[in-house]
Write a protein that holds these residues in place. Structure first.
Motif, PDB file in Angstrom:
ATOM      1  N   UNK A 290     -67.553 -72.013   3.371  1.00 38.01           N
ATOM      2  CA  UNK A 290     -68.602 -71.099   2.760  1.00 38.01           C
ATOM      3  C   UNK A 290     -70.022 -71.733   2.804  1.00 38.01           C
ATOM      4  N   UNK A 291     -70.038 -72.982   2.621  1.00 39.65           N
ATOM      5  CA  UNK A 291     -71.362 -73.637   2.742  1.00 39.65           C
ATOM      6  C   UNK A 291     -72.077 -73.221   4.191  1.00 39.65           C
ATOM      7  N   UNK A 292     -71.127 -72.749   5.165  1.00 41.72           N
ATOM      8  CA  UNK A 292     -71.694 -72.541   6.409  1.00 41.72           C
ATOM      9  C   UNK A 292     -71.501 -70.807   6.974  1.00 41.72           C
ATOM     10  N   UNK A 293     -71.596 -70.160   5.942  1.00 41.58           N
ATOM     11  CA  UNK A 293     -71.221 -68.675   6.394  1.00 41.58           C
ATOM     12  C   UNK A 293     -69.854 -68.122   6.484  1.00 41.58           C
ATOM     13  N   UNK A 294     -68.840 -68.703   6.031  1.00 39.62           N
ATOM     14  CA  UNK A 294     -67.474 -68.263   6.065  1.00 39.62           C
ATOM     15  C   UNK A 294     -67.227 -67.592   4.721  1.00 39.62           C
ATOM     16  N   UNK A 295     -66.807 -66.558   4.854  1.00 40.27           N
ATOM     17  CA  UNK A 295     -66.288 -65.500   3.667  1.00 40.27           C
ATOM     18  C   UNK A 295     -65.386 -66.472   2.663  1.00 40.27           C
ATOM     19  N   UNK A 296     -64.477 -67.577   3.135  1.00 36.02           N
ATOM     20  CA  UNK A 296     -64.111 -68.225   1.937  1.00 36.02           C
ATOM     21  C   UNK A 296     -63.570 -69.442   2.448  1.00 36.02           C
ATOM     22  N   UNK A 297     -63.586 -70.398   1.545  1.00 38.40           N
ATOM     23  CA  UNK A 297     -63.070 -71.836   2.045  1.00 38.40           C
ATOM     24  C   UNK A 297     -61.622 -71.781   2.460  1.00 38.40           C
ATOM     25  N   UNK A 298     -61.494 -72.648   3.434  1.00 39.95           N
ATOM     26  CA  UNK A 298     -60.016 -72.722   4.210  1.00 39.95           C
ATOM     27  C   UNK A 298     -58.991 -74.007   3.501  1.00 39.95           C
ATOM     28  N   UNK A 299     -57.888 -73.737   3.781  1.00 41.28           N
ATOM     29  CA  UNK A 299     -57.086 -74.831   3.417  1.00 41.28           C
ATOM     30  C   UNK A 299     -56.714 -75.731   4.668  1.00 41.28           C
ATOM     31  N   UNK A 300     -56.700 -76.965   4.263  1.00 41.79           N
ATOM     32  CA  UNK A 300     -56.255 -77.652   5.378  1.00 41.79           C
ATOM     33  C   UNK A 300     -54.865 -78.436   5.081  1.00 41.79           C
ATOM     34  N   UNK A 301     -54.431 -78.706   3.783  1.00 41.72           N
ATOM     35  CA  UNK A 301     -53.164 -79.237   3.359  1.00 41.72           C
ATOM     36  C   UNK A 301     -52.798 -78.231   2.466  1.00 41.72           C
ATOM     37  N   UNK A 302     -51.707 -77.504   2.208  1.00 39.09           N
ATOM     38  CA  UNK A 302     -51.030 -76.958   1.178  1.00 39.09           C
ATOM     39  C   UNK A 302     -50.686 -77.652   0.222  1.00 39.09           C
ATOM     40  N   UNK A 303     -50.460 -77.086  -0.917  1.00 37.10           N
ATOM     41  CA  UNK A 303     -50.005 -77.833  -2.335  1.00 37.10           C
ATOM     42  C   UNK A 303     -48.793 -78.465  -1.900  1.00 37.10           C
ATOM     43  N   UNK A 304     -47.921 -77.998  -1.115  1.00 34.54           N
ATOM     44  CA  UNK A 304     -46.599 -78.835  -0.674  1.00 34.54           C
ATOM     45  C   UNK A 304     -46.820 -79.664   0.292  1.00 34.54           C
ATOM     46  N   UNK A 305     -47.998 -80.151   0.762  1.00 34.46           N
ATOM     47  CA  UNK A 305     -47.989 -81.319   1.695  1.00 34.46           C
ATOM     48  C   UNK A 305     -48.136 -80.608   3.171  1.00 34.46           C
ATOM     49  N   UNK A 306     -48.006 -79.611   3.453  1.00 37.58           N
ATOM     50  CA  UNK A 306     -47.781 -79.286   4.740  1.00 37.58           C
ATOM     51  C   UNK A 306     -49.121 -78.801   5.435  1.00 37.58           C
ATOM     52  N   UNK A 307     -49.500 -79.306   6.462  1.00 34.80           N
ATOM     53  CA  UNK A 307     -50.924 -78.877   7.290  1.00 34.80           C
ATOM     54  C   UNK A 307     -50.746 -77.412   7.704  1.00 34.80           C
ATOM     55  N   UNK A 308     -51.979 -77.056   7.563  1.00 37.62           N
ATOM     56  CA  UNK A 308     -52.116 -75.681   8.128  1.00 37.62           C
ATOM     57  C   UNK A 308     -52.425 -75.565   9.724  1.00 37.62           C
ATOM     58  N   UNK A 309     -52.479 -74.402  10.220  1.00 32.99           N
ATOM     59  CA  UNK A 309     -53.061 -74.245  11.661  1.00 32.99           C
ATOM     60  C   UNK A 309     -54.253 -74.582  11.554  1.00 32.99           C
ATOM     61  N   UNK A 310     -55.159 -74.162  10.410  1.00 34.13           N
ATOM     62  CA  UNK A 310     -56.681 -74.570  10.483  1.00 34.13           C
ATOM     63  C   UNK A 310     -56.854 -75.882  10.703  1.00 34.13           C
ATOM     64  N   UNK A 311     -56.098 -76.830   9.951  1.00 35.26           N
ATOM     65  CA  UNK A 311     -56.234 -78.201  10.404  1.00 35.26           C
ATOM     66  C   UNK A 311     -56.008 -78.781  11.629  1.00 35.26           C
ATOM     67  N   UNK A 312     -55.130 -78.240  12.476  1.00 37.17           N
ATOM     68  CA  UNK A 312     -54.816 -78.365  13.866  1.00 37.17           C
ATOM     69  C   UNK A 312     -56.164 -77.873  14.636  1.00 37.17           C
ATOM     70  N   UNK A 313     -56.525 -76.632  14.390  1.00 35.57           N
ATOM     71  CA  UNK A 313     -57.844 -76.181  15.060  1.00 35.57           C
ATOM     72  C   UNK A 313     -58.827 -76.763  14.858  1.00 35.57           C
ATOM     73  N   UNK A 314     -59.163 -77.559  13.675  1.00 39.30           N
ATOM     74  CA  UNK A 314     -60.324 -78.311  13.579  1.00 39.30           C
ATOM     75  C   UNK A 314     -60.004 -79.639  14.305  1.00 39.30           C
ATOM     76  N   UNK A 315     -59.003 -80.399  14.254  1.00 37.29           N
ATOM     77  CA  UNK A 315     -58.655 -81.447  14.986  1.00 37.29           C
ATOM     78  C   UNK A 315     -58.872 -81.158  16.506  1.00 37.29           C
ATOM     79  N   UNK A 316     -58.371 -79.926  17.255  1.00 38.55           N
ATOM     80  CA  UNK A 316     -58.178 -79.687  18.221  1.00 38.55           C
ATOM     81  C   UNK A 316     -59.718 -79.331  18.810  1.00 38.55           C
ATOM     82  N   UNK A 317     -60.672 -78.748  18.082  1.00 37.20           N
ATOM     83  CA  UNK A 317     -61.859 -78.752  18.467  1.00 37.20           C
ATOM     84  C   UNK A 317     -62.584 -79.952  18.583  1.00 37.20           C
ATOM     85  N   UNK A 318     -62.352 -80.895  17.567  1.00 36.53           N
ATOM     86  CA  UNK A 318     -63.079 -82.358  17.719  1.00 36.53           C
ATOM     87  C   UNK A 318     -62.624 -83.056  19.050  1.00 36.53           C
ATOM     88  N   UNK A 319     -61.193 -82.705  19.295  1.00 34.33           N
ATOM     89  CA  UNK A 319     -60.618 -83.317  20.364  1.00 34.33           C
ATOM     90  C   UNK A 319     -61.334 -82.963  21.757  1.00 34.33           C
TER      91      UNK A 319
END
Length: 562
Positions: A290-319
């Motif tokens: 949200x600091x950069x215009x998104x409508x809400x903050x995004x989860x990277x790791x869920x409370x059960x420890x599972x990684x989200x697709x957004x975490x993969x998307x971010x890593x893939x972009x940086x790759x």
């Protein structure tokens, strides 16, 4: 004379006026100016509104600046006349010889005509078709197979270093469901409730058994892992073969699972923590998008420890960025509108300017009609129409062209009967037939023993560009001269449909030229071959070159006979 050459001449005239003190431009002389074909025939061969654009900066009025430019351009090489019109438009007429030289330039350039260095030095990644390796490619993938490939082609034609990339969604529980479905089919058991159906699973089970005899006699997790690996391998190979047959080729097949196994995701999370853009809340790890215009903050790791697709998307972009790409283009489906804001915010979170490093294109849905009914069911996949089935029923060329001639964000309804009929009402047939007509004309010229049909050098040895002086010659030459600008524009805007629409207009211009008795290329009856016949042969070869080059940018064939 091409628009680019006229632009250079106008820039040269402005520069000389500034150097002489007759004109003041505080911001300097522009590197190029816009030169276009006027809509009305009486307005010359080309027109420019440069006087309107620069007058205020120059501290004068548009007509006064236009008069200065007209006087300087009149009599310049290749320019026959310059007229000042309206509030300050310049209408330019070019000499027949200068206009006719365009045909020779095209023939000399051949397959390279239309290519430029507009985007030279830019490394661009085009990611399209992000699919699970669990089934055949379908209609939604088909549209991206066409547009993504065509975008890559026009970017490369504009000088960019392009990599076409397929993102394989091979991580997640769907891969186990996939394996369990294959096992159930092989053992004659009901498919699992959350598994995959369709005849293709039965075919795949048989193929897995042939490739790895005895694999289904394994037990438990060992069997599931082995079947998952072999089924994945075979299904991915089928997708690759389907795309190759559809004239869509990828440079890189990127695996989501490999991204995680390489450690890219943990490295990405650490980088975000170091930058101060993540926080914990409710046991989950969040990115502060949200600091950069998104409508809400995004989860990277869920409370059960599972990684989200957004975490993969971010890593893939940086790759991708780590691999040296200046710009990353994403082609996403109609259900991904919400991804635009989050991906841009993600790029900003890692320190990039999304206006420069990221392009997200959202495509709309396509419906295919047959006999008035929408095609929805597949013989192999059950609930989806596959790419292969569409290509077989419609044809690769007709399907590719029909999907390429519309903007990505335009919803489509295509009728099988309309896009496959051999009629001038069908755009792909119309353009391909224009190419076939040029080939037949060149073959007829060869049969008549007309000189200059052997090689490009022979073709141009006796060419007199000044003989292409008929009004229809000029119209066709100006259409052909427009092609490089259209390619550059299609690349800049990521809009390959501009190529298709240009080809249709140019085919129409060519057909009008062909129907004009005064523009006959071949001698009639016992008439001798004249220099004018030979000049028009060069014009036909130039037309063939441009149409073939344009079709190639769309991944569509240029047939010599139809």
């Amino acid at each position: 004379m091409t628009p680019a050459q006229l632009s250079t001449a106008i820039v040269g005239a402005l520069t000389s006026l500034v150097d002489e003190g007759a004109l003041t431009l505080p911001d300097g002389v522009p590197a190029e100016v816009t030169v276009e074909r006027p809509r009305q025939k009486g307005h010359g061969d080309y027109a420019t509104n440069v006087a309107l654009q620069l007058a205020k900066k120059a501290g004068t009025n548009p007509r006064a600046l236009g008069e200065l430019l007209a006087a300087r351009l009149t009599g310049a090489d290749g320019i026959a006349a310059v007229e000042l019109a309206g509030p300050g438009f310049l209408n330019i007429r070019v000499e027949a010889g200068a206009q006719g030289q365009v045909a020779a330039d095209i023939v000399t350039a051949g397959a390279a005509y239309g290519c430029s260095e507009t985007l030279a030095g830019e490394r661009i990644n085009v990611e399209f078709i992000s699919a699970n390796p669990t089934g055949p490619l379908h209609l939604g993938h088909t549209r991206w197979a066409v547009l993504g490939d065509a975008i890559g082609r026009v970017l490369a034609a504009a000088g960019a270093d392009v990599t076409r990339e397929f993102y394989i969604n091979d991580r997640g529980v769907q891969m186990n469901h996939f394996a369990d479905s294959i096992i159930a089919s092989a053992l004659g058991e009901p498919k699992p409730e959350d598994g995959y159906a369709g005849a293709y699973i039965d075919d795949l089970a048989k193929a897995v058994e042939v490739a790895s005899p005895g694999i289904f006699q394994l037990e438990g997790d060992e069997r599931r892992a082995a079947v998952r690996a072999k089924g994945y391998e075979l299904q991915l190979k089928e997708q690759q073969d389907q795309l190759d047959g559809f004239n869509t080729h990828f440079d890189v097949w990127s695996s989501e699972l490999s991204l995680h196994e390489s450690g890219s995701v943990p490295d990405t999370l650490q980088r975000l923590k170091d930058l101060g853009h993540v926080y914990e809340d409710g046991g989950a790890l969040w990115m502060r998008t949200t600091d950069f215009g998104d409508d809400k903050d995004r989860v990277l790791i869920k409370s059960d420890g599972e990684l989200t697709y957004f975490a993969s998307d971010t890593a893939y972009y940086l790759d991708k960025r780590a691999r040296g790409f200046d710009n990353c283009i994403y082609l996403l489906g109609a259900d991904h509108h919400g991804y635009v804001g989050r991906l841009r915010a993600m790029a900003a979170c890692v320190g990039d300017d999304p206006d420069k490093t990221l392009d997200v294109m959202i495509g709309q849905l396509v419906k295919i009609l047959r006999d008035g009914e929408e095609l929805k069911l597949s013989k192999r996949a059950g609930t989806i129409v596959t790419l292969n089935e569409l290509a077989e029923e419609i044809g690769v060329d007709a399907l590719r062209y029909s999907l390429a001639r519309y903007p990505a964000d335009s919803p489509l309804v295509l009728d099988v009967a309309e896009i496959t009929k051999q009629s001038n009402d069908n755009p792909v047939y119309y353009v391909q037939y224009a190419h076939a007509r040029t080939c037949r004309m060149i073959e007829n010229a060869r049969d008549l023993g007309m000189a200059s049909t052997g090689s490009t050098d022979d073709l141009l040895d006796t060419f007199d560009p000044g003989l292409l002086d008929h009004e229809r010659d000029g119209e066709l030459l100006r259409a052909l001269a427009e092609y490089p600008r259209v390619v550059a524009s299609a690349a800049e805007l990521r809009e390959p449909h501009r190529i298709a629409r240009y080809l249709e207009d140019t085919a129409s211009t060519f057909n009008k030229w062909y129907d004009t008795k005064e523009c006959r290329m071949l001698p009639q009856g016992d008439e001798p071959v004249t220099a004018t016949n030979l000049a028009r042969l060069v014009l036909v070869v130039a037309t063939r070159t441009v149409v073939a080059n344009g079709l190639d940018l769309l991944g569509v064939s240029a047939p010599e006979r139809m």
